[in-house]
Scaffold this active site. Sequence first.
Site, mmCIF file in Angstrom:
data_model
loop_
_atom_site.group_PDB
_atom_site.id
_atom_site.type_symbol
_atom_site.label_atom_id
_atom_site.label_comp_id
_atom_site.label_asym_id
_atom_site.label_seq_id
_atom_site.Cartn_x
_atom_site.Cartn_y
_atom_site.Cartn_z
ATOM 1 N N ARG A 32 0.835 -1.215 0.000
ATOM 2 C CA ARG A 32 0.000 0.000 0.000
ATOM 3 C C ARG A 32 0.867 1.260 0.000
ATOM 4 O O ARG A 32 0.517 2.257 -0.626
ATOM 5 C CB ARG A 32 -0.958 -0.006 1.205
ATOM 6 N N TYR B 56 0.528 4.598 -2.260
ATOM 7 C CA TYR B 56 0.364 5.957 -1.717
ATOM 8 C C TYR B 56 1.394 6.910 -2.336
ATOM 9 O O TYR B 56 1.081 8.045 -2.674
ATOM 10 C CB TYR B 56 0.515 5.955 -0.190
ATOM 11 N N TYR C 276 -11.773 9.764 1.136
ATOM 12 C CA TYR C 276 -13.004 9.520 1.901
ATOM 13 C C TYR C 276 -12.760 9.756 3.395
ATOM 14 O O TYR C 276 -11.637 9.669 3.882
ATOM 15 C CB TYR C 276 -13.583 8.130 1.610
ATOM 16 N N HIS D 144 -12.253 11.887 6.685
ATOM 17 C CA HIS D 144 -11.431 13.087 6.891
ATOM 18 C C HIS D 144 -10.121 12.831 6.148
ATOM 19 O O HIS D 144 -9.490 11.795 6.363
ATOM 20 C CB HIS D 144 -11.192 13.276 8.396
ATOM 21 N N VAL E 150 -7.016 11.882 8.369
ATOM 22 C CA VAL E 150 -7.144 10.883 9.429
ATOM 23 C C VAL E 150 -6.794 9.507 8.871
ATOM 24 O O VAL E 150 -7.475 8.990 7.981
ATOM 25 C CB VAL E 150 -8.581 10.904 10.011
ATOM 26 N N ALA F 82 -14.535 8.261 10.086
ATOM 27 C CA ALA F 82 -15.225 7.094 10.649
ATOM 28 C C ALA F 82 -15.343 7.238 12.169
ATOM 29 O O ALA F 82 -16.344 6.828 12.762
ATOM 30 C CB ALA F 82 -14.450 5.826 10.293
ATOM 31 N N GLN G 194 -8.279 -0.252 11.132
ATOM 32 C CA GLN G 194 -7.689 -1.208 10.187
ATOM 33 C C GLN G 194 -7.375 -2.557 10.837
ATOM 34 O O GLN G 194 -6.401 -3.212 10.452
ATOM 35 C CB GLN G 194 -6.423 -0.607 9.530
ATOM 36 N N ALA H 293 -19.785 2.211 9.902
ATOM 37 C CA ALA H 293 -20.717 3.302 9.602
ATOM 38 C C ALA H 293 -21.327 3.061 8.223
ATOM 39 O O ALA H 293 -20.626 2.615 7.316
ATOM 40 C CB ALA H 293 -19.966 4.633 9.604
ATOM 41 N N THR I 79 -14.101 -0.831 12.283
ATOM 42 C CA THR I 79 -13.302 -0.206 13.338
ATOM 43 C C THR I 79 -13.666 -0.887 14.659
ATOM 44 O O THR I 79 -14.840 -1.165 14.907
ATOM 45 C CB THR I 79 -13.588 1.312 13.400
HETATM 46 C C1 LIG Z 1 -7.161 4.118 5.804
HETATM 47 S S1 LIG Z 1 -8.312 4.395 7.081
HETATM 48 C C2 LIG Z 1 -9.180 5.744 6.391
HETATM 49 C C3 LIG Z 1 -9.933 6.549 7.420
HETATM 50 C C4 LIG Z 1 -10.656 7.742 6.833
HETATM 51 N N1 LIG Z 1 -9.704 8.717 6.317
HETATM 52 C C5 LIG Z 1 -11.545 8.435 7.869
HETATM 53 O O1 LIG Z 1 -11.420 9.660 8.034
HETATM 54 O O2 LIG Z 1 -12.381 7.772 8.476
HETATM 55 C C6 LIG Z 1 -9.365 3.014 6.864
HETATM 56 C C7 LIG Z 1 -9.988 2.588 8.177
HETATM 57 O O3 LIG Z 1 -10.996 3.529 8.530
HETATM 58 C C8 LIG Z 1 -12.043 2.873 9.206
HETATM 59 N N2 LIG Z 1 -13.272 2.978 8.387
HETATM 60 C C9 LIG Z 1 -13.364 3.281 7.094
HETATM 61 N N3 LIG Z 1 -14.654 3.266 6.692
HETATM 62 C C10 LIG Z 1 -15.372 2.944 7.777
HETATM 63 C C11 LIG Z 1 -16.748 2.748 8.020
HETATM 64 N N4 LIG Z 1 -17.657 2.886 7.046
HETATM 65 N N5 LIG Z 1 -17.139 2.419 9.268
HETATM 66 C C12 LIG Z 1 -16.243 2.262 10.269
HETATM 67 N N6 LIG Z 1 -14.936 2.422 10.098
HETATM 68 C C13 LIG Z 1 -14.501 2.754 8.870
HETATM 69 C C14 LIG Z 1 -11.643 1.404 9.348
HETATM 70 O O4 LIG Z 1 -10.954 1.248 10.591
HETATM 71 C C15 LIG Z 1 -10.715 1.255 8.169
HETATM 72 O O5 LIG Z 1 -9.848 0.159 8.327
#
Ligand SMILES: C[S@@+](CC[C@H](N)C(=O)[O-])C[C@H]1O[C@@H](n2cnc3c(N)ncnc32)[C@H](O)[C@@H]1O
Length: 271
Positions: free
Chosen positions: A78, A82, A104, A106, A109, A136, A178, A219, A247
Site C-alpha cells: 500500500r 500511496y 473519503y 477526513h 485521518v 469514521a 484497520q 458506519a 473499526t
Molecule cells: C485508511 S483508514 C481511512 C480513514 C478515513 N480517512 C476516515 O477519516 O475515516 C481506513 C480505516 O478507517 C475505518 N473505516 C473506514 N470506513 C469505515 C466505516 N464505514 N465504518 C467504520 N470504520 C470505517 C476502518 O478502521 C478502516 O480500516
Amino acid sequence: MTRTVCSKGGNVYDDQLLVVGTGIRTTGQLTVETIACMQCAARLFYIVADPVAEEVIRRLCPDGAETLYDLYGEGKPRMQTYQEMVDRILASVRSGERTVAAFYGHPGVYAYASHESIRRARAEGFRARMLPGISAEDCLFADLGIDPSANGCQSYEATDFLLNSRSVDNSAQLILWQAGLVGDLTFRRYAYDISAMPLLLEKLSLFYPRTHPVYLYEAPTVPGCEPMIRPIMLEEILTASITATTTLYLPPARATMPDPTYLSRVRLPQG
Ligand SMILES: C[S@@+](CC[C@H](N)C(=O)[O-])C[C@H]1O[C@@H](n2cnc3c(N)ncnc32)[C@H](O)[C@@H]1O
C-alpha cells in the site's frame, strides 16, 4: 485569507492544491466548502470507498474527476501505491492546474498520501491546504453514543499497535483502526491476510480480559441505512468477520484512578 471566485462561480480558497474529505456518507457529509472546491477544480483526484460517492464526485466535476483507485494492485504494498498517488497529484500541481484531491472520511485521518501531497507541494513552493471532513471516528462517536472526553480516548492503527511498544491506559477508551488488515501491508480486493489476528488478541490480552466487551463498528456509507454495531467478547476477534472497513471499539476495563500528586495541588470547589 485569500479567496477567489472560480470560472464556474463557486467561492474557493486560492491554493494550487486543496486536499478535501468526502465524509463517510458522501451524499450527506460533503461540506458546502468542499463542494465549492470540487466544482472549481481543473483536476479532481479522488479515492473513495463506494460507487455512490464516486457518482457524486464525478457529477461535481464532470470534466476533471479522475480516480486514483487504479493505482492499487492485488498484493501490491500500500505504501508504494500511496507514493504513486502523491506523484500523480504533484504532477498536476506542477502543471499549473488547479488541483483538488478528495479522500473519503477526513483526508487527514489515517491517510498518508493526503498529508504527504501537502508537505511536498509546500516544499516545492506551492500553496496547499487541507479541509477537514467527517471521519469514521466521528460517525462512531455519534452511532455508539460515546464521548472521547469520558475517561479519555486512545486511537491506534492496528498494525502499528501490534508492532510498536505501547502502554495502553485501560481506564480510557480504545479505538483500533484497520483491524481487518492487521499485519498485512499490501492491498487486497477481497480478503486480507489476517494471520496476525491471534497476535493482536495476545497483545490486547495484556491490557484487557479476554472476555472484555469489544464493539465491531461499520458506519453506513449511504444515508438512511443503519450502522453495523456488533458487541462481541475480545477473544471472539479471532472468528468474527472483521472487514477492511471495520473499526474496533473497546470501552474502559476499569475505573479512572485519581492522581493524588496533582489532586492535592489543584484548588477545587469544596462541598
Ligand atoms: C485508511 S483508514 C481511512 C480513514 C478515513 N480517512 C476516515 O477519516 O475515516 C481506513 C480505516 O478507517 C475505518 N473505516 C473506514 N470506513 C469505515 C466505516 N464505514 N465504518 C467504520 N470504520 C470505517 C476502518 O478502521 C478502516 O480500516
